[in-house]
Design a protein around this motif. Structure first.
Motif, short mmCIF file in Angstrom:
data_model
loop_
_atom_site.label_atom_id
_atom_site.label_comp_id
_atom_site.label_asym_id
_atom_site.label_seq_id
_atom_site.Cartn_x
_atom_site.Cartn_y
_atom_site.Cartn_z
N UNK A 188 0.82 -1.19 0.00
CA UNK A 188 0.00 0.00 0.00
C UNK A 188 0.87 1.26 0.00
N UNK A 189 2.10 1.16 0.51
CA UNK A 189 3.00 2.31 0.49
C UNK A 189 3.26 2.76 -0.95
N UNK A 190 3.34 1.81 -1.88
CA UNK A 190 3.52 2.15 -3.29
C UNK A 190 2.36 2.98 -3.80
N UNK A 191 1.15 2.61 -3.40
CA UNK A 191 -0.04 3.37 -3.80
C UNK A 191 0.05 4.80 -3.29
N UNK A 192 0.44 4.95 -2.01
CA UNK A 192 0.52 6.28 -1.42
C UNK A 192 1.60 7.13 -2.12
N UNK A 193 2.74 6.51 -2.41
CA UNK A 193 3.85 7.25 -3.00
C UNK A 193 3.47 7.78 -4.38
N UNK A 194 2.86 6.94 -5.23
CA UNK A 194 2.49 7.39 -6.57
C UNK A 194 1.39 8.45 -6.53
N UNK A 195 0.47 8.32 -5.59
CA UNK A 195 -0.58 9.34 -5.47
C UNK A 195 0.03 10.67 -5.05
N UNK A 196 0.96 10.64 -4.09
CA UNK A 196 1.60 11.89 -3.65
C UNK A 196 2.44 12.50 -4.77
N UNK A 197 3.12 11.64 -5.57
CA UNK A 197 3.94 12.16 -6.66
C UNK A 197 3.06 12.85 -7.71
N UNK A 198 1.89 12.25 -7.99
CA UNK A 198 0.97 12.88 -8.94
C UNK A 198 0.49 14.23 -8.40
N UNK A 199 0.16 14.28 -7.11
CA UNK A 199 -0.30 15.52 -6.48
C UNK A 199 0.80 16.58 -6.52
N UNK A 200 2.03 16.16 -6.19
CA UNK A 200 3.16 17.09 -6.16
C UNK A 200 3.39 17.71 -7.55
N UNK A 201 3.38 16.87 -8.58
CA UNK A 201 3.63 17.38 -9.94
C UNK A 201 2.49 18.27 -10.41
N UNK B 27 1.75 18.89 -15.60
CA UNK B 27 0.56 18.06 -15.80
C UNK B 27 0.88 16.75 -16.51
N UNK B 28 1.87 16.80 -17.44
CA UNK B 28 2.26 15.55 -18.11
C UNK B 28 2.85 14.57 -17.11
N UNK B 29 3.75 15.08 -16.27
CA UNK B 29 4.33 14.22 -15.23
C UNK B 29 3.29 13.75 -14.24
N UNK B 30 2.32 14.62 -13.92
CA UNK B 30 1.26 14.25 -12.99
C UNK B 30 0.41 13.12 -13.58
N UNK B 31 0.12 13.20 -14.90
CA UNK B 31 -0.67 12.16 -15.55
C UNK B 31 0.07 10.82 -15.54
#
Length: 584
Positions: free
Chosen positions: A340-353, A359-363
Motif C-alpha cells: 500500500x505504500x507504493x499506492x501512497x507514493x504514486x498518489x503523492x507524486x501525482x499531487x506534487x507534480x 501536468x504531463x508528469x502528474x498524468x
C-alpha cells in the motif's frame, strides 16, 4: 537478472579489524581456532549479537564460517549450517542485500523441521520477509503461516519471542495489503506479547506498526474516507499513547546497548503524531531523523515508509521540489514491495507534480497510481483469503495443542497423586523437597505411620484396610487446614509425610501441629464399615509419628537427612509403645 547487493561503504582494513575483534571477543586461540563455548551457552549467541551491532562485520565473519562448512555433511546434520545461513540472512536483511532470500532458501533445504522446529521457524520468518521485499506477498503470508505452525512444536523463551515477532510480521503484511483494521486486530496481541517479553526493540517496532495502521485510518487512503467523530478521537488518543510508549521503549533499547539506530521507530511515530496534530515543524524534524536513522541501518519497507512520511510532510508545507525528489527515491523500493505504500507514493507524486504545474508528469504518475491500486486490491482479495485460511488452520492446530497440553497436565497431576487416597505421592514429595532446597526453606518434617496396620488387613480384609487409609488421609488433610504451606504425602503403604515451613516457630509449637495431625487418625468413625459391623468389635486406629526440623539440602535426595532424623524419632515412638509423637 541477478540482484546487485547494496553494500555499505567501509574501508576494507576497518572491516577486517571489526571481524578480528569479534573473533577475539569469542575467545579465539592464537592459531585462529575458537575455544569451545561455555557449558550451557549458545555457541552462536555472540554472532547473533554482532549481527545486531554491526551487520557488515557479521556478514564477513559468517561468510568465512559458511565457506568453511560448505560441503560438510556433519555441519548440516548437527543443524549448524542452517543456523549460520539464517544469521547471515538477517545481517544481509539489515544491509538491504537481497541475497538474504537465497540464504533462507538454502537454510530451509538443510533444516530438519521436526528435529529443530525453532530454526525452521526462524528460516521461514526471514524467508517471509525477503519474499515481501521481492513483492511476493502471497509467499510472505504462506511462509509466516508455516513458521507459526512450526513454532507450535517449539518451546522456550526464544520460541515465545519469535512467535511474537511473526505475529507482528503478519500484521504488517495485512497493513501492506491495505487492511489496516485487520492489522490493528493482530497488533493488539503483538503489543501485549512484546510488553510481557520486555524486549524494547520489539516493543518499538510493534508500536510503530500500530501507529502506522491507526494513521492509515485517520488519513484515509485508497479512496477510503478518513475516520471521523468518536472513532477519530479514539484513534488519535491511541496514537498519542503508543507514541509515548514507543519513545520509552527506544530509550530502554539504548540503555541495554541496542544502539541509537533503534530510535528510528520512535522518530517515525513522533513525526506522524505531530503531523496528525498539525505541528508540521516538529513533524518535519522527526521525519528527517527517521529517514536518516533508517538510512543508516534499516529495512527496505521501513525506509520506504519513512521516506513516504517525510514527503507527505513536505507536501503539506509546500516544499514541492524536495518532496518530489524524496518520492522519486522511494518509488523503486515501493514498486518492488508491491504494498500500500507504493499506492501512497504514486498518489503523492501525482499531487506534487500537479501543484508544480507539471501536468504531463502528474498524468504519468497517476497512471502508475491506478496500476498500483489495481495490483494492491487484487493482491488484497487473494491474500486476505489466504490469511483467513491460515488463521483457521492455526486456530485448529492451537486447539489441538491446548487439548494436548490439558491432557498432559492432567497426566502430570495424576502421576503426582496417590490413586487410592487422592493425596500427593512420593514423587510430589521429592519435587516439593527440591523446591524447598532451592529456596532454603526451614521445614518441619514428620513421618506419620499407622500402628499395627497389618492386623487391620488380616482381621478386616484389604478392602477395609484401603478404606482406613482413605479416611485417615482425609482426616489428616482436615487437621492441616489453616497451616500455611503445609503438605501431606502418602509415601508408603501406611506411611505419610507431613511438611510445613516453621520460620520462627518454637519446637513446642511444631510438635503441637504434628500431634494434631497424628491424633486425627484416632478420631475417625468406623461403625458404618461393613466388615467392622460384622466383626462386632470396634476398630481402633492409632498412629505414631517422628518429627524433625531443618533445611533440605540441594542434592539428589534433598530431604534425605531430614527423613533419616524423622525416621529415628518414629522408631523411638514405636519402641516406646506406639500411639505417640517423638521430636523434634
Amino acid at each position: 537478472m541477478p540482484v546487485t547487493p547494496n553494500r555499505w561503504e567501509r574501508p576494507a582494513g576497518r572491516r577486517r579489524e571489526v571481524v578480528v575483534r569479534a573473533e577475539q571477543q569469542r575467545g579465539a586461540t592464537a592459531d585462529g581456532a575458537p575455544d569451545g563455548p561455555a557449558p550451557g551457552t549458545d555457541p552462536l549467541a555472540d554472532v547473533a549479537a554482532l549481527v545486531d551491532r554491526d551487520p557488515v562485520a557479521a556478514c564477513e565473519l559468517l561468510d568465512e564460517r559458511i565457506a568453511h562448512l560448505d560441503g560438510s555433511a556433519a555441519a548440516a546434520a548437527d543443524g549448524l549450517a542452517p543456523r549460520l545461513l539464517v544469521l547471515r540472512a538477517r545481517a544481509r536483511h539489515f544491509r538491504r542485500d537481497l541475497r538474504a532470500h537465497d540464504d533462507t532458501a538454502r537454510a530451509l533445504e538443510l533444516v530438519d523441521g521436526d528435529a529443530d522446529p525453532l530454526t525452521a521457524a526462524q528460516a521461514l520468518n526471514m524467508h517471509a520477509i525477503s519474499s515481501g521485499y521481492l513483492g511476493d506477498l502471497h509467499a510472505q503470508l504462506r511462509h509466516l503461516d508455516r513458521g507459526l505452525e512450526a513454532l507450535l512444536r517449539a518451546s522456550g523463551q526464544e520460541a515465545v519471542r519469535l512467535r511474537s515477532v511473526m505475529r507482528h510480521n503478519l500484521a504488517v503484511a495485512l497493513y501492506d495489503l491495505g487492511d489496516a483494521r485487520g492489522a490493528l486486530g493482530l497488533l493488539e496481541d503483538a503489543r501485549r506479547e512484546a510488553r510481557s517479553l520486555g524486549h524494547p526493540r520489539q516493543q518499538e517496532w510493534v508500536l510503530m506498526s500500530s501507529v502506522a495502521a491507526a494513521s492509515f485510518l485517520l488519513r484515509g487512503y485508497e479512496g477510503q474516507p478518513p475516520a471521523s467523530g468518536e472513532e477519530r478521537d479514539d484513534l488519535l488518543a491511541l496514537v498519542d499513547a503508543w507514541t509515548d510508549e514507543a519513545v520509552t521503549a527506544a530509550d530502554a533499547a539504548v540503555e541495554v546497548g541496542e544502539g541509537l539506530a533503534n530510535r528510528r521507530g520512535a522518530s517515525w511515530c513522533l513525526a506522524r503524531r505531530a503531523q496528525l496534530h498539525g505541528d508540521l515543524d516538529a513533524a518535519l524534524r522527526h521525519a528527517r531523523d527517521a529517514v536518516q536513522l533508517v538510512g543508516t541501518l534499516g529495512e527496505v519497507d521501513v525506509l520506504a515508509r519513512s521516506r513516504a512520511l517525510l514527503a507527505e510532510v513536505l507536501l503539506e508545507r509546500g516544499e514541492l521540489d524536495e518532496a518530489e525528489r524524496i518520492l522519486l527515491d522511494a518509488t523503486a523500493a515501493t514498486d518492488r514491495l508491491g504494498s500500500v505504500t507504493s499506492v501512497m507514493v504514486w498518489h503523492m507524486l501525482a499531487t506534487c507534480r500537479e501543484r508544480r504545474g507539471d501536468l504531463v508528469g502528474a498524468l504519468a504518475a497517476m497512471r502508475r497510481y491506478v496500476t498500483a491500486v489495481t495490483a494492491s486490491r487484487d493482491m488484497q482479495v487473494h491474500s486476505t483469503a489466504a490469511v483467513n485460511a491460515a488463521r483457521l488452520r492455526r486456530e485448529e492446530v492451537e486447539r489441538e495443542r491446548d487439548t494436548w497440553r490439558r491432557t498432559s497436565e492432567s497426566e502430570r497431576r495424576a502421576a503426582r497423586v496417590d490413586a487410592l487416597t487422592g493425596i500427593e505421592n512420593r514423587r510430589a514429595f521429592t519435587d516439593a523437597m527440591a523446591d524447598h532446597a532451592r529456596a532454603g526453606t526451614r521445614l518441619a518434617l514428620a513421618i506419620v505411620d499407622l500402628d499395627h496396620f497389618k492386623r487391620v488387613n488380616d482381621r478386616y480384609g484389604h478392602v477395609t484396610g484401603d478404606e482406613v487409609l482413605v479416611r485417615v488421609g482425609r482426616a489428616m488433610v482436615t487437621a492441616l487446614l489453616g497451616v500455611p504451606g503445609a503438605g501431606l504425602y502418602r509415601v508408603g503403604g501406611e506411611e505419610f509425610v507431613v511438611t510445613f515451613p516453621v520460620s520462627d516457630l518454637a519446637d513446642t509449637e511444631v510438635a503441637a501441629v504434628v500431634e494434631q495431625v497424628r491424633r486425627a487418625a484416632s478420631t475417625v468413625e468406623w461403625d458404618d464399615v461393613p466388615a467392622v459391623t460384622e466383626e462386632r468389635a470396634p476398630l481402633v486406629v492409632t498412629a505414631s509419628a517422628g518429627v524433625t526440623v531443618g533445611v533440605p539440602r540441594e542434592a539428589a535426595s534433598p530431604a534425605g537427612e531430614l527423613l533419616s532424623a524423622a525416621d529415628r524419632h518414629l522408631y523411638e515412638a514405636k519402641d516406646g509403645g506406639r500411639d505417640r509423637l517423638v521430636g523434634p
